[in-house]
Enzyme design. Structure first.
Site: not given
Ligand SMILES: [Zn+2]
Length: 203
Positions: A92-95, A133, A161, A163
């Site tokens: 995931c590109e956020h975490h 996703q 996920h 995260c």
């Molecule tokens: Zn994430």
């Protein structure tokens, strides 16, 4: 020939410098987290982290055009093609934490098909990048649409996920489901339902 060799050497020297710098950043991060990067268990960690990140983002260095060229065939087949239960491992590109699950891909050809083994490879190429996703789902569908102009494409991804799970944002068993429906998969309910029931048969 000679010039090519020199270029390759320059490229690999550049790569080595980049890897060294990445390792240094990881070492610094470990230090800032309050750990001692020189203790035995952590000594080789920066190198391993960089290598595993390189592997998990190797999709950036794969060319879907090259991959699919030579694997597109003319056929008279016009029923639904479905490849289900393709395993997905992405970041995931956020975490920068993994999300993982399954992907089901279907399309109805219009004179052209993609070699079956190339569909999981295509999924993998987009999964091995920093992703959300929803985008991953769309990229798979759009690429198939672009490459063989089928009557329609359907892609479903079901994923957990880390995260969300590890940080306690969601219950352990929550699964995020995304789908992309193009062409007849979007316009015809019967086609969409056929795909959904074939994908559900996976369980
Ligand atoms: Zn994430």
């Amino acid at each position: 020939m000679k010039e090519q060799k020199v270029n390759v050497q320059i490229e690999s020297a550049k790569d080595n410098r980049t890897e060294d710098r990445m390792e240094e950043y990881v070492r610094e991060m470990i230090r800032m987290l309050g750990e001692d990067p020189t203790r035995e268990g952590l000594l080789r960690t920066p190198r391993r982290v960089v290598q595993s990140l390189r592997f998990l983002t190797s999709g950036y260095r794969q060319d879907t055009d090259k991959m699919l060229n030579g694997a597109l065939f003319d056929v008279a087949y016009d029923e639904m093609v479905i490849v289900r239960d393709i395993e997905i491992f992405s970041l995931c590109e956020h975490h920068l934490l993994p999300f993982l699950g399954r992907c089901h891909v279907a399309y109805i050809p219009d004179k052209k098909v993609i070699g079956l083994s190339k569909i999981p490879r295509l999924v993998e190429t987009f999964a091995r990048r920093l992703q959300v996703q929803e985008r991953l789902t769309n990229q798979i569908a759009d690429t198939i649409m672009e490459k063989i102009h089928p009557l329609g494409v359907g892609v479903i991804i079901e994923a957990k996920h880390l995260c969300m799970i590890m940080r306690g944002v969601e219950k352990q068993n929550s699964v995020a489901v995304t789908s992309a429906m193009l062409g007849v998969f979007r316009d015809e309910q019967q086609t969409r339902e056929e795909f959904l029931s074939l994908a559900r048969g996976a369980r």
